[in-house]
Design a protein around this motif. Sequence first.
Motif, PDB file in Angstrom:
ATOM      1  N   VAL A 192      -6.860   0.635 -16.876  1.00  0.00           N
ATOM      2  CA  VAL A 192      -6.110   1.884 -17.064  1.00  0.00           C
ATOM      3  C   VAL A 192      -4.711   1.624 -17.614  1.00  0.00           C
ATOM      4  O   VAL A 192      -3.844   2.482 -17.539  1.00  0.00           O
ATOM      5  CB  VAL A 192      -6.042   2.671 -15.736  1.00  0.00           C
ATOM      6  CG1 VAL A 192      -7.433   3.147 -15.356  1.00  0.00           C
ATOM      7  CG2 VAL A 192      -5.445   1.838 -14.628  1.00  0.00           C
ATOM      8  N   LEU A 225      -1.048   4.490  -1.124  1.00  0.00           N
ATOM      9  CA  LEU A 225      -2.370   4.497  -0.504  1.00  0.00           C
ATOM     10  C   LEU A 225      -2.214   4.841   0.967  1.00  0.00           C
ATOM     11  O   LEU A 225      -3.148   5.279   1.614  1.00  0.00           O
ATOM     12  CB  LEU A 225      -3.048   3.139  -0.667  1.00  0.00           C
ATOM     13  CG  LEU A 225      -3.388   2.800  -2.112  1.00  0.00           C
ATOM     14  CD1 LEU A 225      -3.825   1.361  -2.245  1.00  0.00           C
ATOM     15  CD2 LEU A 225      -4.463   3.732  -2.620  1.00  0.00           C
ATOM     16  N   GLY A 257     -12.071   3.047 -13.036  1.00  0.00           N
ATOM     17  CA  GLY A 257     -10.740   3.615 -13.201  1.00  0.00           C
ATOM     18  C   GLY A 257     -10.653   4.498 -14.434  1.00  0.00           C
ATOM     19  O   GLY A 257     -10.024   5.560 -14.418  1.00  0.00           O
ATOM     20  N   ARG A 314     -10.542  -4.895 -13.912  1.00  0.00           N
ATOM     21  CA  ARG A 314     -10.637  -3.529 -13.401  1.00  0.00           C
ATOM     22  C   ARG A 314      -9.249  -2.888 -13.332  1.00  0.00           C
ATOM     23  O   ARG A 314      -9.057  -1.737 -13.718  1.00  0.00           O
ATOM     24  CB  ARG A 314     -11.268  -3.553 -12.005  1.00  0.00           C
ATOM     25  CG  ARG A 314     -11.159  -2.223 -11.286  1.00  0.00           C
ATOM     26  CD  ARG A 314     -11.851  -2.242  -9.953  1.00  0.00           C
ATOM     27  NE  ARG A 314     -11.232  -3.190  -9.035  1.00  0.00           N
ATOM     28  CZ  ARG A 314     -11.723  -3.493  -7.848  1.00  0.00           C
ATOM     29  NH1 ARG A 314     -12.852  -2.948  -7.451  1.00  0.00           N
ATOM     30  NH2 ARG A 314     -11.114  -4.358  -7.063  1.00  0.00           N
ATOM     31  N   ALA A 315      -8.268  -3.673 -12.831  1.00  0.00           N
ATOM     32  CA  ALA A 315      -6.918  -3.133 -12.702  1.00  0.00           C
ATOM     33  C   ALA A 315      -6.305  -2.860 -14.075  1.00  0.00           C
ATOM     34  O   ALA A 315      -5.621  -1.864 -14.281  1.00  0.00           O
ATOM     35  CB  ALA A 315      -6.051  -4.102 -11.911  1.00  0.00           C
ATOM     36  N   ARG A 370      -1.153   7.379 -11.153  1.00  0.00           N
ATOM     37  CA  ARG A 370      -1.786   6.189 -10.593  1.00  0.00           C
ATOM     38  C   ARG A 370      -2.151   5.155 -11.650  1.00  0.00           C
ATOM     39  O   ARG A 370      -2.281   3.980 -11.348  1.00  0.00           O
ATOM     40  CB  ARG A 370      -3.050   6.582  -9.825  1.00  0.00           C
ATOM     41  CG  ARG A 370      -2.754   7.210  -8.469  1.00  0.00           C
ATOM     42  CD  ARG A 370      -3.972   7.153  -7.592  1.00  0.00           C
ATOM     43  NE  ARG A 370      -3.763   7.829  -6.320  1.00  0.00           N
ATOM     44  CZ  ARG A 370      -3.112   7.312  -5.300  1.00  0.00           C
ATOM     45  NH1 ARG A 370      -2.590   6.105  -5.401  1.00  0.00           N
ATOM     46  NH2 ARG A 370      -2.978   7.964  -4.172  1.00  0.00           N
ATOM     47  N   GLN A 426      -1.463  -0.651 -10.422  1.00  0.00           N
ATOM     48  CA  GLN A 426      -2.762  -1.068  -9.918  1.00  0.00           C
ATOM     49  C   GLN A 426      -2.610  -2.263  -8.992  1.00  0.00           C
ATOM     50  O   GLN A 426      -1.526  -2.822  -8.844  1.00  0.00           O
ATOM     51  CB  GLN A 426      -3.707  -1.397 -11.076  1.00  0.00           C
ATOM     52  CG  GLN A 426      -4.297  -0.141 -11.700  1.00  0.00           C
ATOM     53  CD  GLN A 426      -5.007   0.715 -10.659  1.00  0.00           C
ATOM     54  OE1 GLN A 426      -5.749   0.214  -9.822  1.00  0.00           O
ATOM     55  NE2 GLN A 426      -4.754   2.018 -10.675  1.00  0.00           N
ATOM     56  N   ILE A 427      -3.726  -2.635  -8.360  1.00  0.00           N
ATOM     57  CA  ILE A 427      -3.643  -3.668  -7.341  1.00  0.00           C
ATOM     58  C   ILE A 427      -4.765  -4.687  -7.516  1.00  0.00           C
ATOM     59  O   ILE A 427      -5.864  -4.348  -7.944  1.00  0.00           O
ATOM     60  CB  ILE A 427      -3.684  -3.017  -5.934  1.00  0.00           C
ATOM     61  CG1 ILE A 427      -3.535  -4.067  -4.825  1.00  0.00           C
ATOM     62  CG2 ILE A 427      -4.942  -2.199  -5.727  1.00  0.00           C
ATOM     63  CD1 ILE A 427      -3.186  -3.473  -3.476  1.00  0.00           C
ATOM     64  N   PHE A 448      -6.624  -7.798  -5.218  1.00  0.00           N
ATOM     65  CA  PHE A 448      -6.671  -8.172  -3.797  1.00  0.00           C
ATOM     66  C   PHE A 448      -6.882  -9.665  -3.603  1.00  0.00           C
ATOM     67  O   PHE A 448      -7.197 -10.408  -4.531  1.00  0.00           O
ATOM     68  CB  PHE A 448      -7.810  -7.422  -3.111  1.00  0.00           C
ATOM     69  CG  PHE A 448      -7.642  -5.940  -3.147  1.00  0.00           C
ATOM     70  CD1 PHE A 448      -6.899  -5.293  -2.182  1.00  0.00           C
ATOM     71  CD2 PHE A 448      -8.216  -5.192  -4.162  1.00  0.00           C
ATOM     72  CE1 PHE A 448      -6.752  -3.920  -2.217  1.00  0.00           C
ATOM     73  CE2 PHE A 448      -8.074  -3.826  -4.197  1.00  0.00           C
ATOM     74  CZ  PHE A 448      -7.337  -3.187  -3.227  1.00  0.00           C
ATOM     75  N   GLN A 449      -6.788 -10.044  -2.329  1.00  0.00           N
ATOM     76  CA  GLN A 449      -6.936 -11.449  -1.969  1.00  0.00           C
ATOM     77  C   GLN A 449      -8.393 -11.915  -2.017  1.00  0.00           C
ATOM     78  O   GLN A 449      -8.714 -12.910  -2.647  1.00  0.00           O
ATOM     79  CB  GLN A 449      -6.390 -11.657  -0.550  1.00  0.00           C
ATOM     80  CG  GLN A 449      -6.734 -13.027   0.014  1.00  0.00           C
ATOM     81  CD  GLN A 449      -6.119 -13.230   1.373  1.00  0.00           C
ATOM     82  OE1 GLN A 449      -5.521 -12.350   1.947  1.00  0.00           O
ATOM     83  NE2 GLN A 449      -6.259 -14.423   1.893  1.00  0.00           N
ATOM     84  N   ASP A 450      -9.262 -11.164  -1.337  1.00  0.00           N
ATOM     85  CA  ASP A 450     -10.620 -11.659  -1.146  1.00  0.00           C
ATOM     86  C   ASP A 450     -11.516 -11.167  -2.276  1.00  0.00           C
ATOM     87  O   ASP A 450     -11.843  -9.994  -2.346  1.00  0.00           O
ATOM     88  CB  ASP A 450     -11.153 -11.150   0.199  1.00  0.00           C
ATOM     89  CG  ASP A 450     -12.554 -11.667   0.473  1.00  0.00           C
ATOM     90  OD1 ASP A 450     -13.075 -12.419  -0.371  1.00  0.00           O
ATOM     91  OD2 ASP A 450     -13.111 -11.310   1.512  1.00  0.00           O
ATOM     92  N   ARG A 498       0.830  -1.204   0.000  1.00  0.00           N
ATOM     93  CA  ARG A 498       0.000   0.000   0.000  1.00  0.00           C
ATOM     94  C   ARG A 498       0.867   1.258   0.000  1.00  0.00           C
ATOM     95  O   ARG A 498       0.496   2.255  -0.618  1.00  0.00           O
ATOM     96  CB  ARG A 498      -0.915  -0.013   1.216  1.00  0.00           C
ATOM     97  CG  ARG A 498      -1.834  -1.211   1.122  1.00  0.00           C
ATOM     98  CD  ARG A 498      -3.118  -1.061   1.834  1.00  0.00           C
ATOM     99  NE  ARG A 498      -3.957  -2.193   1.434  1.00  0.00           N
ATOM    100  CZ  ARG A 498      -5.029  -2.576   2.058  1.00  0.00           C
ATOM    101  NH1 ARG A 498      -5.425  -1.898   3.124  1.00  0.00           N
ATOM    102  NH2 ARG A 498      -5.735  -3.602   1.645  1.00  0.00           N
ATOM    103  N   SER A 537     -13.587  -7.279  -2.668  1.00  0.00           N
ATOM    104  CA  SER A 537     -12.866  -6.359  -3.556  1.00  0.00           C
ATOM    105  C   SER A 537     -13.765  -5.764  -4.639  1.00  0.00           C
ATOM    106  O   SER A 537     -13.330  -4.922  -5.396  1.00  0.00           O
ATOM    107  CB  SER A 537     -11.669  -7.050  -4.188  1.00  0.00           C
ATOM    108  OG  SER A 537     -12.094  -8.054  -5.060  1.00  0.00           O
TER     109      SER A 537
END
Lengths: 449, 608
Positions: free
Chosen positions: B516, B408, B462, B512-513, B435, B439-440, B442-444, B403, B448
């Motif tokens: 962009v 972030l 985005g 999504r990531a 930015r 991008q990121i 996530f685990q769950d 992060r 997310s």
Amino acid sequence: MPVLLWTDALIFLLVAGLAGFAYLVRRHPHLAVPWRRVAADPLAMAAAVVLLCFTAVAVLDSLHYRPALPPGPNGEAQYAAEVNSVLDRALAVLVEHQEKSYSAPFATRLFAKEAISLPDGRTVRDYPRLAWGGAHLADPDRGRAGDIAGKAGLGLALGLAAWLPAAWLVRRRLAAGGARRAVLATLLAVCLVAGVLAVLAPYYHVFGTDKVGQDVLYATIKSIRTGVLIGALTTLVTLPLAIGLGVSAGYFGGRVDDAVQYLYTTLNSIPGVLLIAAAVLLMQAQLETHPDWFETGAERADLRLLFLCLILGMTNWTGLARLLRAETLKVRELDYVIAARAFGVSDGRILTRHILPNVQHIVLISVVMDFSGLVLAEAVLSYVGVGVDPGMMSFGNMINGARLELAREPVVWWQLVAAFLFMFVLVLAANLFADSVRDALDPRTRSRT
Amino acid sequence: MSGRGLEVRDLRVEIDADGGRRLVPVDGVSLSVGERECVVLLGESGCGKSLTALALMRLLPEGAGIAAGRAELDGESFFELPERLMRARRGGRLAMIFQEPMTSLNPVLSIGQQIAESLAAHRRLRGPAAQAEAIRLLEAVGLPAERLDAYPSQLSGGQRQRALIAMMLAGDPSVLIADEPTTALDVTVQAQILRLLKELQQTRGMGLLLITHDLDIARDMADRVAVMYAGQIVEWTSRARLFEAPGHPYTRRLLNVLPSAARRGERLAQIPGRVPAPDAALVGCRFADRCTEVTPSCRTEAQVLREVAPGHWLRCGRAGTAGLAGRAAEAPVVVVAGAAAPATTRPVLELRDLKVHFPVRRGLLQRVAGQVRAVDGVSLAVRAGETLALVGESGCGKTTLARAALRLIEATAGQVLLDGEDIGRLAGEALRRKRSAMQIVFQDPFSSLNPRMRVADIIAEGLAALRPDLAAGPRAARVAELLDRVGLPGDAGGRYPHEFSGGQRQRIAIARALAVSPRLLVCDEPTSALDVSVQAQILNLLAELQREQGLAYLFITHNLPVVAYLAHRVAVMYQGRIVEQGDADTLLGAPTQAYTRMLLDSAPGHGL
């Protein structure tokens, strides 16, 4: 001449808002899912029918106007000083049937003995006949029971007749199931009660009369608007405060959070009734020194009601704000909010697109749950004497009036019972509906998917 | 069955669902756990393994019930016992430990009190005798005697799980059921707990029914393995036979989808399709739709568990005909994850002596009493087309590091260089524009995606924020292109996240990531919440994307086989610092630091 009181405007705004929300829900399947669950719950649908009836009465009672008087000497239009509503017009017969004083339900004579001068000049103390209640009966003592039974029968038949087209509509619009049966049964009950009341009320005082001889049924029906208004408008005042402060405290944290927490901790540590009493008394003094602010008494009572809603709202937002703060603290740490921040999405957009939609279930649950509590709060506050204007008909004022009546011998019970009955039905319906809404919307009561 | 142990025959669990439907999540499960034996019940999420365990304990949630079957414990049939007598068996001769050690212990009672309660209930021990026995039990699970007075909140996750095991041993069980006992724990602690369970099972002659989704744990622990799929046991045999000559197509594919160093550069095998929905009408073999060896009769004839070799039971009509030959035909070798990373490109992301400290505030005036050094001086670099795996246990600062790298959270000290530019100094519009480069994921996959937004809106978010110049038309086209790229159907955009499975949600998050066009993707444990078959799909997708677009990955994980499969370089993190960093092959093959060695040794699948 139509009159738009402040509370009228707000109640129409509220109805429009509800309609808008319903439209929104219909267009978004994920919003509609929990409401479909509510719609499938028989108890909730029955409660909704009752609530709708109460709301309809409140809306009718909010269409205000001043009746026209004969034109003045120069031909200009003149209007009465009193403000009536469409409901008053519909219940005109009840307004006109004014007795001298107390009379019991379905009575044909006054409740207290009076000196009556007989045609032959003698004076006796007896219970005089009522001016309206049972006045059409030649011999009230003998013909009354049969007459009431006959009229009730006619009322039931009328109610059934009114129910049939409504039932046909319901059958067309709703899918078969327990919920539809519940709606039909509730509608039938409402129609039958309304039918019986409609037939009997012109001839008898179904709930008796009060101290000044006014029909108690009329007072009770008029009280509905006050109750619904207090419940609904107070929430309207509460929401911006609770949502604005609660969500921003949770989302921004730090100093904002400190300030909001300080504010609601302070507010919570002052007894609510004390704060409300102080504010209402202050306002009362203000209104009394400026009688020139209002054209009619109704406007004055209306402003007082609005102010009461404001005060109640000011003291009631803390609970919801606390819940929203906690939920926002949770949601803002969720990955999709972090993903949005990684895109550089602005705080305002994150709040409206990610936070608010995901805490709105709490707002909805709390609004429906608080409604019944506020109706009851009005009763308590009016009883203490810091509620609505004494001239305004409300459940609280009726109960307050019953305080002395209960001390009489024999007891005058009907005013209290009537107020209790109507308030009980309203609050029970609101509570049942709220329970169902909570079950449908609260994520804790169902699984993740 | 005579003698000690657990014997289950044709267990069937039914759930009354909405609308009067009846679901059968467990359908005809038979297995046995002998004395001193460890049986592993292996299956992916939703296959009914946990419900099987709860049914055996007679602890099924409301609405679910045992519809048929019988179970015997030490020769005594116990499904018919009245609840009063069952209560004496439960926690007594038949005990169970759960996945989440925090919620299994009562937080307001000390460990000693909770063990004493168990001793009083099942062995009628009180006072000093109970005290002495409790200490003995604690020592048996490797906790010091003074931990008796500790409360659950004062213990670490591993210690809590030990305390729970001690509690369950209090009744001197002949069979212990362990439902994913180590899933919530770090890999080093997991190894300790598994070792403890194995040792207790040997010394006390206890039967152990271990429920897990992890093939490597099964390899380490099991004497016999039951593989469960869609509510049924599809294969039931000894460990050696299962891993050497798996019979059921499902088992074979499951073994094939596992990433490992040996499969580096290959495309992982995938299991196409999905597990049948819980309310699907099931005729014939439940795996038929995903099976490559399917015949018409598979779909029409109900399959039964048959003994194909001594002690080897299979629920497959083609058992015996499809052997190892079929296995070799699978797994086409396609090079996807380039084993040779372009080593000379300049770094996309470079961290220089990055520090993130959180102040600890105390007292009335919130004075800063100390610092939590979550990230304490980390330097590393990720190049284009390269995967840097960041390995470490929970709490070591991996996520904070990620992060801070994405800005972030603010770094306390040090620099984050993106394409050579220090983003710590950027603010406002300049930062926003930067930015899009990073991008990121996530685990769950459940938390997310915003459940209130349609998938197309989620992916376009985005674009809306970073490319406001893009008109609605091109934006929609880009969303459709991305959906197609991550392998989702075209109509997915109009639906809401809850309509998708975990793996599909993770694809949405990746889309999504990617929207962009980032050059660096931070993947924070992107597969650890997924089943192994889905994990293979996601890893394949990530590898393809890297090859196509030259993406740099900062891949945070604790799963070492994934690291070995995917990473070009590895950084090992411990208590906020990087203890060792280097080329994946070298580091995993010959670690120089003691901590790295311990981490590698703890990974399951190497024997205990």
